[in-house]
Design a protein around this motif. Structure first.
Motif, mmCIF file in Angstrom:
data_model
loop_
_atom_site.group_PDB
_atom_site.id
_atom_site.type_symbol
_atom_site.label_atom_id
_atom_site.label_comp_id
_atom_site.label_asym_id
_atom_site.label_seq_id
_atom_site.Cartn_x
_atom_site.Cartn_y
_atom_site.Cartn_z
ATOM 1 N N PHE A 250 38.937 47.936 45.772
ATOM 2 C CA PHE A 250 39.222 46.530 44.984
ATOM 3 C C PHE A 250 40.116 46.828 42.840
ATOM 4 C CE2 PHE A 250 38.767 42.999 41.663
ATOM 5 C CZ PHE A 250 39.759 42.545 41.929
ATOM 6 N N SER A 251 39.045 47.749 42.960
ATOM 7 C CA SER A 251 39.554 48.257 41.342
ATOM 8 C C SER A 251 40.463 48.945 41.510
ATOM 9 C CB SER A 251 38.496 48.732 40.337
ATOM 10 O OG SER A 251 36.959 47.313 40.528
ATOM 11 N N SER A 252 40.121 49.758 42.053
ATOM 12 C CA SER A 252 41.677 50.512 42.278
ATOM 13 C C SER A 252 43.175 50.203 42.789
ATOM 14 C CB SER A 252 41.606 51.701 43.577
ATOM 15 O OG SER A 252 42.449 52.069 43.250
ATOM 16 N N ILE A 253 43.132 49.095 43.312
ATOM 17 C CA ILE A 253 44.486 48.392 43.680
ATOM 18 C C ILE A 253 44.884 47.626 42.386
ATOM 19 C CG2 ILE A 253 45.172 46.529 44.835
ATOM 20 C CD1 ILE A 253 45.063 48.607 46.863
ATOM 21 N N PHE A 254 43.955 46.994 41.582
ATOM 22 C CA PHE A 254 43.638 46.321 40.684
ATOM 23 C C PHE A 254 44.411 46.601 39.067
ATOM 24 C CE2 PHE A 254 42.727 43.671 36.722
ATOM 25 C CZ PHE A 254 42.712 42.282 37.425
ATOM 26 N N LYS A 256 46.413 49.796 39.449
ATOM 27 C CA LYS A 256 47.517 50.479 40.180
ATOM 28 C C LYS A 256 48.504 49.263 39.772
ATOM 29 C CE LYS A 256 49.708 51.861 44.332
ATOM 30 N NZ LYS A 256 49.638 52.775 45.615
ATOM 31 N N ARG A 257 47.534 47.917 39.941
ATOM 32 C CA ARG A 257 48.774 46.453 39.512
ATOM 33 C C ARG A 257 48.845 46.597 38.438
ATOM 34 N NH1 ARG A 257 51.612 44.063 44.375
ATOM 35 N NH2 ARG A 257 50.515 45.666 46.582
ATOM 36 N N THR A 258 48.156 46.449 37.830
ATOM 37 C CA THR A 258 47.708 46.127 36.120
ATOM 38 C C THR A 258 47.857 46.933 34.887
ATOM 39 O OG1 THR A 258 46.032 45.528 37.097
ATOM 40 C CG2 THR A 258 46.708 44.397 36.988
ATOM 41 N N SER A 259 47.983 48.076 35.422
ATOM 42 C CA SER A 259 47.418 49.027 34.155
ATOM 43 C C SER A 259 46.346 48.845 33.780
ATOM 44 C CB SER A 259 48.335 48.963 33.927
ATOM 45 O OG SER A 259 49.578 49.926 34.013
ATOM 46 N N MET A 260 44.810 48.333 34.714
ATOM 47 C CA MET A 260 43.801 47.889 34.077
ATOM 48 C C MET A 260 42.482 47.919 35.289
ATOM 49 S SD MET A 260 44.596 45.222 30.116
ATOM 50 C CE MET A 260 45.391 44.498 31.286
ATOM 51 N N THR A 261 41.846 48.260 34.479
ATOM 52 C CA THR A 261 40.644 48.506 35.605
ATOM 53 C C THR A 261 40.009 46.412 35.267
ATOM 54 O OG1 THR A 261 38.774 47.866 34.126
ATOM 55 C CG2 THR A 261 39.576 49.933 35.336
ATOM 56 N N PRO A 262 39.235 46.140 36.721
ATOM 57 C CA PRO A 262 39.218 44.503 36.426
ATOM 58 C C PRO A 262 38.466 44.598 35.278
ATOM 59 C CG PRO A 262 38.644 45.006 38.842
ATOM 60 C CD PRO A 262 38.961 46.557 37.480
ATOM 61 N N LYS A 263 37.339 45.054 34.819
ATOM 62 C CA LYS A 263 36.230 44.733 33.610
ATOM 63 C C LYS A 263 38.075 45.023 32.388
ATOM 64 C CE LYS A 263 32.046 46.598 35.459
ATOM 65 N NZ LYS A 263 31.090 47.266 35.728
ATOM 66 N N GLU A 264 38.157 46.042 32.159
ATOM 67 C CA GLU A 264 39.555 46.284 31.111
ATOM 68 C C GLU A 264 39.826 44.462 31.357
ATOM 69 O OE1 GLU A 264 39.791 50.820 30.970
ATOM 70 O OE2 GLU A 264 41.224 49.205 32.029
ATOM 71 N N TYR A 265 40.593 44.021 32.462
ATOM 72 C CA TYR A 265 41.435 42.871 31.600
ATOM 73 C C TYR A 265 40.520 41.784 31.260
ATOM 74 C CZ TYR A 265 44.640 39.055 33.469
ATOM 75 O OH TYR A 265 45.424 38.177 33.611
ATOM 76 N N LYS A 266 39.512 41.107 31.900
ATOM 77 C CA LYS A 266 38.741 40.586 31.688
ATOM 78 C C LYS A 266 38.344 40.850 29.792
ATOM 79 C CE LYS A 266 34.755 37.757 32.296
ATOM 80 N NZ LYS A 266 34.948 37.116 33.277
ATOM 81 N N GLN A 267 37.905 42.103 29.586
ATOM 82 C CA GLN A 267 37.822 42.409 28.195
ATOM 83 C C GLN A 267 39.007 41.718 28.157
ATOM 84 O OE1 GLN A 267 35.862 46.429 27.532
ATOM 85 N NE2 GLN A 267 35.318 45.288 25.186
#
Length: 271
Positions: A250-254, A256-267
């Motif tokens: 999931f983190s890899s797909i996320f 690839k599509r947002t240029s951020m990991t889920p944790k980076e996006y949340k932060q």
């Protein structure tokens, strides 16, 4: 007259399904302008007269008399009146889980502008309910949530009529919207409309410019963004709730599509 008629709704702390915050009527004002960064609110408005410009994130729309527009929570909202022909409009602001779930089921969660739709009477009914001071906040929310459902149906019908979407394509899209937490196969979709797998992909792509897989994946990532922004769910739990086999995939797909990991996006969102 260039002032607004505003109704502030008392807070309903126990309600996270559908909760109004503000409703009203905006009269013609050439200087009218609203900006919300990463809005936590749904904005749903009907243009009674005049015209204006609406931005949802970076997408721009011209709206005029008879149009409705819907700005979803989690996006940047920016809208203003035409100085020469200012908007007069009726509107509601709300938040809650019903908003995303209902708009997604009916396939309008990513749609902003709805042309020539008769939403005035329903929104006027919602505003009138909020003017009834004998009702509690919970009663107002309950009654207006039903009206919101009617508005969603109206907008869904309007979208299909204006976009000329076929019944088969609409069936496929609605099925994907309702099964966002699963991994839907092309075989499953083809059996739904009694077509071959290649025909199914071709029909869907004709109307939505994406394969069913790409459409579903985009929706999964958008849902993940909403959960990261608005809940305290762990990345692992979000991944499993959306049908991913594990957190790392999931983190890899996320990323690839947002240029951020889920944790980076949340932060990044909460900073």
């Amino acid at each position: 007259m260039n002032e607004e008629f505003l109704i502030f709704i008392p807070p309903d702390d126990e309600n996270d399904i559908f909760c109004l915050t503000l409703t009203g009527i905006t009269y013609k004002n050439p200087d009218y302008c609203v900006t919300r960064k990463k809005s936590k609110l749904l904005t749903l408005e009907y243009i009674i007269a005049g015209e204006g410009t609406v931005f949802c994130d970076k997408d721009k729309y011209h709206v005029e008399k008879g149009d409705m527009y819907m700005l979803m929570p989690g996006s940047d909202h920016y809208y203003f009146s035409d100085p020469q022909n200012p908007m007069e409009k009726i509107w509601i602001n709300a938040h809650g889980t019903l908003i995303e779930n209902l708009t997604r089921i009916y396939g309008i969660h990513s749609k902003v502008k709805f042309e020539n739709t008769n939403g005035y009477n329903l929104l006027k009914k919602a505003v009138d309910i909020c003017c009834n001071h004998t009702l509690t906040a919970r009663e107002m929310n309950s009654r207006v949530s039903i009206i919101f459902h009617e508005l969603v149906i109206l907008m869904s019908q309007n979208m299909r009529q204006n976009d000329g979407i076929s019944t088969e394509a609409d069936t496929l899209r609605n099925y994907l919207n309702m099964h966002i937490n699963e991994n839907v196969s092309i075989k499953e979709l083809s059996e739904l409309i009694f077509r071959s797998e290649s025909q199914t992909i071709r029909i869907f792509k004709k109307y939505f410019n994406d394969t069913p897989y790409e459409y579903l994946m985009k929706n999964k990532i958008n849902r993940a963004k909403t959960l990261l922004k608005n809940t305290n769910m762990r990345v692992k739990d979000i991944a499993f709730s959306l049908g991913f086999c594990d957190e790392h995939y999931f983190s890899s797909i996320f990323k690839k599509r947002t240029s951020m990991t889920p944790k980076e996006y949340k932060q990044n969102f909460h900073d």
